[in-house]
Motif scaffolding. Structure first.
Motif, PDB file in Angstrom:
ATOM      1  N   UNK A   8     -14.596  40.582 -33.950  1.00 32.10           N
ATOM      2  CA  UNK A   8     -14.913  41.697 -33.068  1.00 32.10           C
ATOM      3  C   UNK A   8     -14.731  41.228 -31.624  1.00 32.10           C
ATOM      4  N   UNK A   9     -14.622  42.162 -30.688  1.00 34.26           N
ATOM      5  CA  UNK A   9     -14.518  41.737 -29.284  1.00 34.26           C
ATOM      6  C   UNK A   9     -15.703  40.874 -28.847  1.00 34.26           C
ATOM      7  N   UNK A  10     -16.909  41.193 -29.312  1.00 36.50           N
ATOM      8  CA  UNK A  10     -18.088  40.391 -28.949  1.00 36.50           C
ATOM      9  C   UNK A  10     -17.980  38.982 -29.524  1.00 36.50           C
ATOM     10  N   UNK A  11     -17.526  38.869 -30.760  1.00 37.79           N
ATOM     11  CA  UNK A  11     -17.373  37.551 -31.387  1.00 37.79           C
ATOM     12  C   UNK A  11     -16.307  36.739 -30.671  1.00 37.79           C
ATOM     13  N   UNK A  12     -15.205  37.373 -30.349  1.00 37.91           N
ATOM     14  CA  UNK A  12     -14.111  36.695 -29.652  1.00 37.91           C
ATOM     15  C   UNK A  12     -14.578  36.208 -28.280  1.00 37.91           C
ATOM     16  N   UNK A  13     -15.266  37.079 -27.552  1.00 37.89           N
ATOM     17  CA  UNK A  13     -15.746  36.710 -26.224  1.00 37.89           C
ATOM     18  C   UNK A  13     -16.736  35.559 -26.261  1.00 37.89           C
ATOM     19  N   UNK A  14     -17.680  35.604 -27.212  1.00 39.84           N
ATOM     20  CA  UNK A  14     -18.661  34.536 -27.328  1.00 39.84           C
ATOM     21  C   UNK A  14     -17.996  33.221 -27.710  1.00 39.84           C
ATOM     22  N   UNK A  15     -17.079  33.256 -28.656  1.00 43.12           N
ATOM     23  CA  UNK A  15     -16.402  32.042 -29.084  1.00 43.12           C
ATOM     24  C   UNK A  15     -15.615  31.422 -27.929  1.00 43.12           C
ATOM     25  N   UNK A  16     -14.911  32.244 -27.180  1.00 43.47           N
ATOM     26  CA  UNK A  16     -14.140  31.722 -26.046  1.00 43.47           C
ATOM     27  C   UNK A  16     -15.055  31.199 -24.941  1.00 43.47           C
ATOM     28  N   UNK A  17     -16.188  31.867 -24.706  1.00 42.87           N
ATOM     29  CA  UNK A  17     -17.148  31.370 -23.721  1.00 42.87           C
ATOM     30  C   UNK A  17     -17.697  30.014 -24.139  1.00 42.87           C
ATOM     31  N   UNK A  18     -18.024  29.890 -25.424  1.00 42.10           N
ATOM     32  CA  UNK A  18     -18.561  28.625 -25.919  1.00 42.10           C
ATOM     33  C   UNK A  18     -17.494  27.532 -25.883  1.00 42.10           C
ATOM     34  N   UNK A  19     -16.251  27.899 -26.088  1.00 40.01           N
ATOM     35  CA  UNK A  19     -15.148  26.941 -26.011  1.00 40.01           C
ATOM     36  C   UNK A  19     -15.050  26.374 -24.590  1.00 40.01           C
ATOM     37  N   UNK A  20     -15.268  27.233 -23.610  1.00 40.62           N
ATOM     38  CA  UNK A  20     -15.180  26.800 -22.212  1.00 40.62           C
ATOM     39  C   UNK A  20     -16.417  26.035 -21.757  1.00 40.62           C
ATOM     40  N   UNK A  21     -17.600  26.448 -22.221  1.00 40.49           N
ATOM     41  CA  UNK A  21     -18.841  25.849 -21.727  1.00 40.49           C
ATOM     42  C   UNK A  21     -19.453  24.817 -22.664  1.00 40.49           C
ATOM     43  N   UNK A  22     -19.125  24.879 -23.958  1.00 39.25           N
ATOM     44  CA  UNK A  22     -19.649  23.907 -24.915  1.00 39.25           C
ATOM     45  C   UNK A  22     -20.833  24.377 -25.721  1.00 39.25           C
ATOM     46  N   UNK A  23     -21.680  25.239 -25.143  1.00 40.48           N
ATOM     47  CA  UNK A  23     -22.836  25.718 -25.886  1.00 40.48           C
ATOM     48  C   UNK A  23     -23.317  27.037 -25.291  1.00 40.48           C
ATOM     49  N   UNK A  24     -24.274  27.663 -25.990  1.00 38.71           N
ATOM     50  CA  UNK A  24     -24.816  28.938 -25.522  1.00 38.71           C
ATOM     51  C   UNK A  24     -26.142  29.219 -26.214  1.00 38.71           C
ATOM     52  N   UNK A  25     -26.865  30.181 -25.669  1.00 39.18           N
ATOM     53  CA  UNK A  25     -28.112  30.659 -26.249  1.00 39.18           C
ATOM     54  C   UNK A  25     -28.001  32.161 -26.473  1.00 39.18           C
ATOM     55  N   UNK A  26     -28.534  32.700 -27.577  1.00 42.14           N
ATOM     56  CA  UNK A  26     -28.533  34.153 -27.757  1.00 42.14           C
ATOM     57  C   UNK A  26     -29.449  34.813 -26.730  1.00 42.14           C
ATOM     58  N   UNK A  27     -29.015  35.927 -26.172  1.00 41.58           N
ATOM     59  CA  UNK A  27     -29.782  36.611 -25.139  1.00 41.58           C
ATOM     60  C   UNK A  27     -30.784  37.609 -25.706  1.00 41.58           C
ATOM     61  N   UNK A  28     -30.442  38.245 -26.824  1.00 41.17           N
ATOM     62  CA  UNK A  28     -31.328  39.226 -27.445  1.00 41.17           C
ATOM     63  C   UNK A  28     -30.982  39.345 -28.925  1.00 41.17           C
ATOM     64  N   UNK A  29     -31.618  40.280 -29.619  1.00 40.06           N
ATOM     65  CA  UNK A  29     -31.397  40.419 -31.065  1.00 40.06           C
ATOM     66  C   UNK A  29     -29.952  40.793 -31.401  1.00 40.06           C
ATOM     67  N   UNK A  30     -29.348  41.685 -30.633  1.00 44.01           N
ATOM     68  CA  UNK A  30     -27.947  42.052 -30.891  1.00 44.01           C
ATOM     69  C   UNK A  30     -27.025  40.858 -30.675  1.00 44.01           C
TER      70      UNK A  30
END
Length: 72
Positions: A8-30
């Motif tokens: 999905x666009x959200x999955x693609x965006x998150x994966x690419x963001x994590x690729x650039x930054x290395x890690x991430x935290x979920x912001x909310x339930x969605x």
């Protein structure tokens, strides 16, 4: 034959963001559902204290998505 990566666009965006930054935290339930969906595909994994990191498979997929975007 190359297998098509379906995200999905959200999955693609998150994966690419994590690729650039290395890690991430979920912001909310969605946002957490997006993390769970990527984890099911073994693209990311829970590291510690709510932090998630990209897996080697996820890195490969992100590289393919980045190359695909550059070619279009």
């Amino acid at each position: 034959m190359t297998r098509r990566i379906r995200l999905t666009p959200a999955m693609r965006g998150l994966l690419l963001d994590m690729y650039e930054t290395g890690s991430a935290y979920p912001l909310d339930r969605n946002h957490r559902r997006t993390f769970d969906a990527l984890e099911e595909r073994d693209y990311i994994e829970h590291a510690s204290w709510g932090r998630w990191q990209i897996t080697p498979l996820g890195e490969t997929v992100a590289k393919q998505l980045t190359a695909k975007e550059r070619n279009h």
